[in-house]
Design a protein around this motif. Structure first.
Motif, PDB file in Angstrom:
ATOM      1  N   TRP A  43      44.867  54.202 -29.802  1.00 51.47           N
ATOM      2  CA  TRP A  43      44.040  54.948 -28.863  1.00 51.47           C
ATOM      3  C   TRP A  43      43.760  54.142 -27.597  1.00 51.47           C
ATOM      4  O   TRP A  43      43.578  54.724 -26.519  1.00 51.47           O
ATOM      5  CB  TRP A  43      42.752  55.408 -29.539  1.00 51.47           C
ATOM      6  CG  TRP A  43      43.045  56.195 -30.770  1.00 51.47           C
ATOM      7  CD1 TRP A  43      42.682  55.872 -32.049  1.00 51.47           C
ATOM      8  CD2 TRP A  43      43.796  57.404 -30.869  1.00 51.47           C
ATOM      9  NE1 TRP A  43      43.152  56.821 -32.926  1.00 51.47           N
ATOM     10  CE2 TRP A  43      43.845  57.780 -32.233  1.00 51.47           C
ATOM     11  CE3 TRP A  43      44.439  58.217 -29.943  1.00 51.47           C
ATOM     12  CZ2 TRP A  43      44.501  58.912 -32.680  1.00 51.47           C
ATOM     13  CZ3 TRP A  43      45.095  59.362 -30.391  1.00 51.47           C
ATOM     14  CH2 TRP A  43      45.116  59.694 -31.744  1.00 51.47           C
ATOM     15  N   GLY A  44      43.728  52.823 -27.698  1.00 53.73           N
ATOM     16  CA  GLY A  44      43.523  51.985 -26.521  1.00 53.73           C
ATOM     17  C   GLY A  44      44.628  52.176 -25.506  1.00 53.73           C
ATOM     18  O   GLY A  44      44.384  52.311 -24.302  1.00 53.73           O
ATOM     19  N   THR A  45      45.846  52.184 -25.991  1.00 52.71           N
ATOM     20  CA  THR A  45      47.004  52.379 -25.118  1.00 52.71           C
ATOM     21  C   THR A  45      46.917  53.709 -24.381  1.00 52.71           C
ATOM     22  O   THR A  45      47.079  53.764 -23.159  1.00 52.71           O
ATOM     23  CB  THR A  45      48.303  52.334 -25.959  1.00 52.71           C
ATOM     24  OG1 THR A  45      48.406  51.054 -26.562  1.00 52.71           O
ATOM     25  CG2 THR A  45      49.519  52.599 -25.125  1.00 52.71           C
ATOM     26  N   LEU A  46      46.644  54.768 -25.107  1.00 53.75           N
ATOM     27  CA  LEU A  46      46.586  56.096 -24.487  1.00 53.75           C
ATOM     28  C   LEU A  46      45.412  56.235 -23.524  1.00 53.75           C
ATOM     29  O   LEU A  46      45.543  56.849 -22.459  1.00 53.75           O
ATOM     30  CB  LEU A  46      46.540  57.173 -25.569  1.00 53.75           C
ATOM     31  CG  LEU A  46      47.790  57.247 -26.460  1.00 53.75           C
ATOM     32  CD1 LEU A  46      47.594  58.264 -27.580  1.00 53.75           C
ATOM     33  CD2 LEU A  46      49.019  57.594 -25.638  1.00 53.75           C
ATOM     34  N   ALA A  47      44.269  55.655 -23.885  1.00 51.96           N
ATOM     35  CA  ALA A  47      43.103  55.721 -22.997  1.00 51.96           C
ATOM     36  C   ALA A  47      43.379  54.972 -21.695  1.00 51.96           C
ATOM     37  O   ALA A  47      43.097  55.487 -20.601  1.00 51.96           O
ATOM     38  CB  ALA A  47      41.873  55.145 -23.700  1.00 51.96           C
ATOM     39  N   PHE A  55      33.954  61.983 -21.002  1.00 48.03           N
ATOM     40  CA  PHE A  55      34.379  61.728 -22.381  1.00 48.03           C
ATOM     41  C   PHE A  55      35.207  62.885 -22.940  1.00 48.03           C
ATOM     42  O   PHE A  55      36.300  62.678 -23.461  1.00 48.03           O
ATOM     43  CB  PHE A  55      33.162  61.467 -23.276  1.00 48.03           C
ATOM     44  CG  PHE A  55      33.528  61.140 -24.685  1.00 48.03           C
ATOM     45  CD1 PHE A  55      33.809  59.842 -25.066  1.00 48.03           C
ATOM     46  CD2 PHE A  55      33.609  62.143 -25.651  1.00 48.03           C
ATOM     47  CE1 PHE A  55      34.157  59.527 -26.365  1.00 48.03           C
ATOM     48  CE2 PHE A  55      33.960  61.842 -26.956  1.00 48.03           C
ATOM     49  CZ  PHE A  55      34.231  60.536 -27.316  1.00 48.03           C
ATOM     50  N   SER A  56      34.690  64.095 -22.834  1.00 48.86           N
ATOM     51  CA  SER A  56      35.388  65.242 -23.427  1.00 48.86           C
ATOM     52  C   SER A  56      36.727  65.505 -22.743  1.00 48.86           C
ATOM     53  O   SER A  56      37.701  65.898 -23.393  1.00 48.86           O
ATOM     54  CB  SER A  56      34.512  66.493 -23.388  1.00 48.86           C
ATOM     55  OG  SER A  56      34.129  66.776 -22.055  1.00 48.86           O
ATOM     56  N   GLU A  57      36.806  65.261 -21.435  1.00 48.30           N
ATOM     57  CA  GLU A  57      38.075  65.424 -20.711  1.00 48.30           C
ATOM     58  C   GLU A  57      39.103  64.408 -21.207  1.00 48.30           C
ATOM     59  O   GLU A  57      40.265  64.741 -21.416  1.00 48.30           O
ATOM     60  CB  GLU A  57      37.891  65.192 -19.213  1.00 48.30           C
ATOM     61  CG  GLU A  57      37.087  66.218 -18.478  1.00 48.30           C
ATOM     62  CD  GLU A  57      36.902  65.812 -17.028  1.00 48.30           C
ATOM     63  OE1 GLU A  57      37.093  66.700 -16.174  1.00 48.30           O
ATOM     64  OE2 GLU A  57      36.593  64.641 -16.742  1.00 48.30           O
ATOM     65  N   GLN A 102      34.565  54.367 -30.222  1.00 50.03           N
ATOM     66  CA  GLN A 102      34.772  52.964 -30.588  1.00 50.03           C
ATOM     67  C   GLN A 102      35.778  52.291 -29.655  1.00 50.03           C
ATOM     68  O   GLN A 102      35.580  51.152 -29.226  1.00 50.03           O
ATOM     69  CB  GLN A 102      35.250  52.851 -32.034  1.00 50.03           C
ATOM     70  CG  GLN A 102      34.193  53.151 -33.051  1.00 50.03           C
ATOM     71  CD  GLN A 102      34.724  53.141 -34.478  1.00 50.03           C
ATOM     72  OE1 GLN A 102      35.922  53.059 -34.711  1.00 50.03           O
ATOM     73  NE2 GLN A 102      33.827  53.233 -35.436  1.00 50.03           N
ATOM     74  N   THR A 103      36.856  52.998 -29.345  1.00 50.00           N
ATOM     75  CA  THR A 103      37.895  52.442 -28.472  1.00 50.00           C
ATOM     76  C   THR A 103      37.338  52.161 -27.090  1.00 50.00           C
ATOM     77  O   THR A 103      37.548  51.073 -26.530  1.00 50.00           O
ATOM     78  CB  THR A 103      39.088  53.414 -28.384  1.00 50.00           C
ATOM     79  OG1 THR A 103      39.647  53.578 -29.688  1.00 50.00           O
ATOM     80  CG2 THR A 103      40.151  52.902 -27.425  1.00 50.00           C
ATOM     81  N   LEU A 104      36.603  53.118 -26.524  1.00 49.20           N
ATOM     82  CA  LEU A 104      36.043  52.933 -25.188  1.00 49.20           C
ATOM     83  C   LEU A 104      35.006  51.814 -25.161  1.00 49.20           C
ATOM     84  O   LEU A 104      34.954  51.026 -24.211  1.00 49.20           O
ATOM     85  CB  LEU A 104      35.450  54.243 -24.672  1.00 49.20           C
ATOM     86  CG  LEU A 104      36.478  55.327 -24.347  1.00 49.20           C
ATOM     87  CD1 LEU A 104      35.779  56.661 -24.087  1.00 49.20           C
ATOM     88  CD2 LEU A 104      37.357  54.923 -23.181  1.00 49.20           C
ATOM     89  N   GLN A 105      34.196  51.709 -26.217  1.00 50.21           N
ATOM     90  CA  GLN A 105      33.218  50.620 -26.283  1.00 50.21           C
ATOM     91  C   GLN A 105      33.912  49.261 -26.341  1.00 50.21           C
ATOM     92  O   GLN A 105      33.500  48.315 -25.670  1.00 50.21           O
ATOM     93  CB  GLN A 105      32.308  50.789 -27.503  1.00 50.21           C
ATOM     94  CG  GLN A 105      31.297  51.889 -27.345  1.00 50.21           C
ATOM     95  CD  GLN A 105      30.503  52.150 -28.611  1.00 50.21           C
ATOM     96  OE1 GLN A 105      30.865  51.719 -29.711  1.00 50.21           O
ATOM     97  NE2 GLN A 105      29.402  52.869 -28.472  1.00 50.21           N
ATOM     98  N   THR A 106      34.983  49.181 -27.112  1.00 44.43           N
ATOM     99  CA  THR A 106      35.737  47.929 -27.221  1.00 44.43           C
ATOM    100  C   THR A 106      36.359  47.561 -25.885  1.00 44.43           C
ATOM    101  O   THR A 106      36.278  46.415 -25.442  1.00 44.43           O
ATOM    102  CB  THR A 106      36.832  48.069 -28.302  1.00 44.43           C
ATOM    103  OG1 THR A 106      36.201  48.328 -29.557  1.00 44.43           O
ATOM    104  CG2 THR A 106      37.672  46.817 -28.406  1.00 44.43           C
ATOM    105  N   LEU A 107      36.980  48.532 -25.228  1.00 44.33           N
ATOM    106  CA  LEU A 107      37.610  48.275 -23.926  1.00 44.33           C
ATOM    107  C   LEU A 107      36.565  47.956 -22.857  1.00 44.33           C
ATOM    108  O   LEU A 107      36.814  47.137 -21.969  1.00 44.33           O
ATOM    109  CB  LEU A 107      38.477  49.465 -23.513  1.00 44.33           C
ATOM    110  CG  LEU A 107      39.689  49.741 -24.413  1.00 44.33           C
ATOM    111  CD1 LEU A 107      40.375  51.036 -23.999  1.00 44.33           C
ATOM    112  CD2 LEU A 107      40.666  48.575 -24.404  1.00 44.33           C
ATOM    113  N   VAL A 155      37.246  48.734 -19.114  1.00 45.46           N
ATOM    114  CA  VAL A 155      36.770  50.089 -18.817  1.00 45.46           C
ATOM    115  C   VAL A 155      35.336  50.008 -18.315  1.00 45.46           C
ATOM    116  O   VAL A 155      34.528  49.228 -18.820  1.00 45.46           O
ATOM    117  CB  VAL A 155      36.856  50.984 -20.082  1.00 45.46           C
ATOM    118  CG1 VAL A 155      36.112  52.286 -19.898  1.00 45.46           C
ATOM    119  CG2 VAL A 155      38.308  51.254 -20.442  1.00 45.46           C
ATOM    120  N   HIS A 156      35.034  50.825 -17.324  1.00 46.38           N
ATOM    121  CA  HIS A 156      33.675  50.931 -16.786  1.00 46.38           C
ATOM    122  C   HIS A 156      33.085  52.254 -17.249  1.00 46.38           C
ATOM    123  O   HIS A 156      33.711  53.305 -17.118  1.00 46.38           O
ATOM    124  CB  HIS A 156      33.695  50.865 -15.258  1.00 46.38           C
ATOM    125  CG  HIS A 156      32.355  51.100 -14.657  1.00 46.38           C
ATOM    126  ND1 HIS A 156      31.334  50.185 -14.738  1.00 46.38           N
ATOM    127  CD2 HIS A 156      31.863  52.153 -13.967  1.00 46.38           C
ATOM    128  CE1 HIS A 156      30.265  50.663 -14.129  1.00 46.38           C
ATOM    129  NE2 HIS A 156      30.562  51.862 -13.654  1.00 46.38           N
TER     130      HIS A 156
END
Length: 140
Positions: free
Chosen positions: A34-38, A49-51, A66-71, A77-78
């Motif tokens: 999911w990190g790669t795709l995000a 988020f929903s988009e 979880q992925t966004l928090q980690t990044l 990620v901001h």
């Protein structure tokens, strides 16, 4: 100036003696499913988020959170939470995140361009691993 003959793999291996290797952990975050795709999606623009969840597809709310928090923790990620009702949160790449995302995108594009060669190599490998009756051979 002294030149080191230590390879990147050697440095990662040596760091493990001190605990978790920070390079490996970061690589796992950036190259996770999911990190790669995000990261690649956020190259185009910022997303709510929903988009972003719709853009990525098939990711659970929990996993994307979880992925966004980690990044975000890694500085890639901001998260911009606006104090409005209803709450509005936008996600975008930092400069560091943009640099990482461009590298990941380039790897993804290379994989797309070279997929036929990769599939051919897999077929040749699988064919070489079968005995004359067509059954898979035992691996040592």
């Amino acid at each position: 100036m002294e030149v080191s003959n230590t390879t990147f793999v050697d440095r990662v291996r040596m760091a493990e003696g001190d605990g978790v290797c920070p390079q490996r952990v970061t690589m796992e975050h950036v190259t996770s499913r999911w990190g790669t795709l995000a990261l690649i999606a956020l190259l185009d623009r910022s997303y709510r988020f929903s988009e972003l969840r719709r853009e990525i597809g098939r990711v659970s709310e929990k996993m994307l959170t979880q992925t966004l928090q980690t990044l975000e923790r890694d500085g890639l990620v901001h998260r911009d939470a606006k104090p409005v009702i209803p709450p509005r949160v936008d996600y975008s790449l930092t400069d560091l995140g943009r640099e990482a995302a461009e590298q990941i995108r380039d790897l993804a594009l290379w994989t797309e361009r070279r997929l036929a060669a990769i599939q051919k190599a897999r077929q040749e490998y699988d064919a070489a691993k079968r005995d004359p009756t067509g059954e898979p051979t035992a691996r040592p």
